[in-house]
Every structure is written in structure tokens, then in C-alpha cells.
Write an enzyme that holds these catalytic residues in place. Sequence first.
Site, PDB file in Angstrom:
ATOM      1  CD  GLU A   1      -1.690   2.362   1.633  1.00  0.00           C
ATOM      2  OE1 GLU A   1      -1.348   3.235   0.792  1.00  0.00           O
ATOM      3  OE2 GLU A   1      -1.714   2.567   2.847  1.00  0.00           O
TER       4      GLU A   1
ATOM      5  CB  CYS B   1      -1.724   7.098   1.649  1.00  0.00           C
ATOM      6  SG  CYS B   1      -2.764   5.970   2.586  1.00  0.00           S
TER       7      CYS B   1
END
Length: 467
Positions: A235, A269
Site C-alpha cells: 500500500e 495517503c
Amino acid sequence: METVAKTSPIKTVNPFNNEFVKAFDVMSDEQVESKVALADAAFQTWKKTPKKERARLLHRVAQLMRFRKPQLEVLATLEMGKLLTESRAEVELCAAIFDYYADNGEKFLADRPLQTPQGSAFLSYEPIGVLLSIQPWNFPFYQITRSAAPHLMAGNTMLLKHASNVPQCAQIMEDIFIEAGFPVGIYQNLFIPGSKIDVLIADKRIKAVTLTGSEPAGSSIAAAAGKYIKKSALELGGSDAFIVLDDADLEKAAEAAVRGRMWNAGQVCVSPKRVIVEESIADLFLEKVKVKFAALKVGDPMDEQTDLAPLSSEKAVEDVMKQIQKALEQGATLIAGGHRIDCPGAFMEPTILSNIQPGTAAYQDEIFGPVFMFYKVKDEQAAIDLANDSDFGLGGSVFSSDDERAVNVARQIDTGMVYINHVTGIAPELPFGGTKNSGYGREQSPAAIYEFVNAKLIRVTTPENAY
């Protein structure tokens, strides 16, 4: 392996005032070897432990996190600077994730029958061994939880290499697992530098690796895992598009954009980094955003009235300021902010950049701080095209009063997640992950528990139906 000298301790530095708090010694190679051996030995028993017992222990972790929430939330704020209210919500989310896999893990891992013309067949989901989890500082408990909860429930064991600026958060999670009653070796924290990761990945006892981090880190980890034919889940970064269509509720959209981008001081993010607005409403939307920026209270993250916290470190501020300066040098326009705040600590002003042109660094790079990149576009199709003109594909948002229209736009965005009339969010039951340079694999939801299991086919036949 070379012996690591204990002369460069892993430190906690409070980003609110840049004061040193605590240090931990880097583990020697002998200590790391002992932990890897212990994790491997523990797996031999843990994989045979009944799922109900694994679930009981996960529930106990959730209970302890809730019980120790006042301590945990202060540690997260102290080490990486987030608002205390955000730290509290993070701890609550983690407890919910542990409960989710405890409640559902046995069902997710049940044998799955397969249709076949003759005889019978099914998939058996079996753990694969010791996992290496490499996690960042921005959500010091959540990042641990979303990898640990499903994979421990599946019967794997785990070694954590956490970010070097959150050592107390890293250590207290191992303490909680032990207090919860997990057998020794199931979950262990490693105080090691990043330079030792490749050696660990090469170890035959480490069966897979999961990373949340930057694009360069993901590339390095994927290369190392691939070299030794080990599975990885990544990720990575994101530069999420926040699309505001001309029929959106502008007040709600502006509020969501500001709160979403200021979340964790912009160090998320999936926060809305590229705000893309149809030109007929762009100026009005921007004015609303600027008003909300001006109302933000900057200050001590321990103060529950504070709206904007410091960034995680001096280096984090310096990196973001360099990105802003480069954007301006490459022709971007500064609409608001753009400077450090004149006070102790790692603070900077909420910032808006516009007129960002293709081919420039800001157009493609992720800015990990409280910075909007603001774009006016002609129409809906132009918004979709701009959203997709990125190497990243993690999350995204579409704001519109017409759900059907918004969903149609969402289907055309190349990203792992799109939220309608909401910033990209987090829930235990919803998958989290991206595409393109934002990585691969999924965390949370049923999908996460299958990332690191062997989906073994078992085929039952008789002499009469064998083929």
C-alpha cells in the site's frame, strides 16, 4: 550479517516542540535472529491452534486497546504529532478491526466447496508462516492493526518493523499482545534500521512481506521479495482526486475537502490532494475553502480545540516546503499559505497551489502535508481525464447531488477506492488498497485474510469417477 552497533538509538522526538523524549537501542543481529527463530517455532503451534481460540485472543487485544486508550492516544500524539482527537479515533478503529476479524475470521477461512462434474472438491485456506510487516508512522497503531488482525487470525505469525520515529507505539503493541495472552513469538517488534530489511526478506523462514510506505520503498521491497519468490502486498502513496461536479452542495464539499486534507496534518495517503472542480463553480468553491482555512486553529495537538497539528518531524516540514518551492519555480501559483508557521515545532501553513502544469513535479508527485493542488476544469469529462492522469491510483472522491451521475464518474476513475460525497474513508468491513503505482493487494474486509494463505485445492474422487 554484520553486527549493528548500538550507537544510533531509535528515538522519540515530539514534533510539537522538537524535544527529545526517549530512545531505544537498535537490536543486534543475534537478537533479531532469536526473534525470527522464535516466530518460526511459534508458527508450528499457532497454525494448529483452533480458530475460536485465535478469535478469543483477538477480542482480548481489542478490549485492552479500549481499556488503555488514554495511554495509547497520548503516545501517538507525542510521537508523531497528530491531534489527540484523531489518535483517540485511531485507537477505537483498531479495536473495531480486531473485533471484526475475531467475529468473522472463522467464517472467512471455512472450506469453500467447488462445483465439479464428478466427485467433490474444496479450497482449504491454510497459513503460510512468518510474515514481515513494514509500517509507517502516520497511523502508528492502525497500520499495525490492519496487517496483524487478519493475518494472525489466519494462523500466521508476524514480525513488525515499524517506522523509527514511533518506537513507543511499536513496543506497546507487542506488550498488548503479550498481555492479551498470545503465545510468545506470535507477534514481535523489531528495532532495526531499514538497511536490514533485505536480509530478513532473504531469510527462508520469512514467507511473505507486507508494506505500507512510499513508492520507492515499495519498489525496493517488491524487488527483494520477487528475487526470493515471496509474495508481497504493497500500500503505497496516493495523489487522490477530489472531484466537485457543478451540481454538488458546495458548502459540504468544501468542508469535506478541508477536513479531509487537514486530517493528520495532510499526512494521509488517501487525503484529497488534487481538488478538481468544474469551472462554473470553481471560484465560489475556492472562496469557501479559503474561509475555512482561515478559521483553523493551529496549536498543541494535545489541546482538543486545535484543528491543525504539526507535521511528524522537522524533516517532514522541510521536505514539503521544498516541494512547494519547486512547484512555484515550475510555474505554479500560490493562492494561500506556503510558509512555515513562526513557532517552535514542525508547523506549516495550510497551502493552496494552482496553475500546476503537466510535466512538473507537483503535477505528478505526492505532497505529504497540508497542501491542496487546485484545478479548474471545463466539464465532467475533463475532470475524469485529469483524475486519471496520475501514476497513482489509491483513493478518490466525487461530489454531486446526483448519486447516479457520481457513480458513473466513479466507475471511470482508475483507482482502488472511490467515495461519493465523502473523502476516502476507513472501515473494517471495506477493502483498502490501490492500483497503478499505489501498490497491490487489499487490507481490511474479507479480502485481506486471503492475502497470505495457501488456497489449497483438495479433490476427492472414487475409482468410478476418477479422471
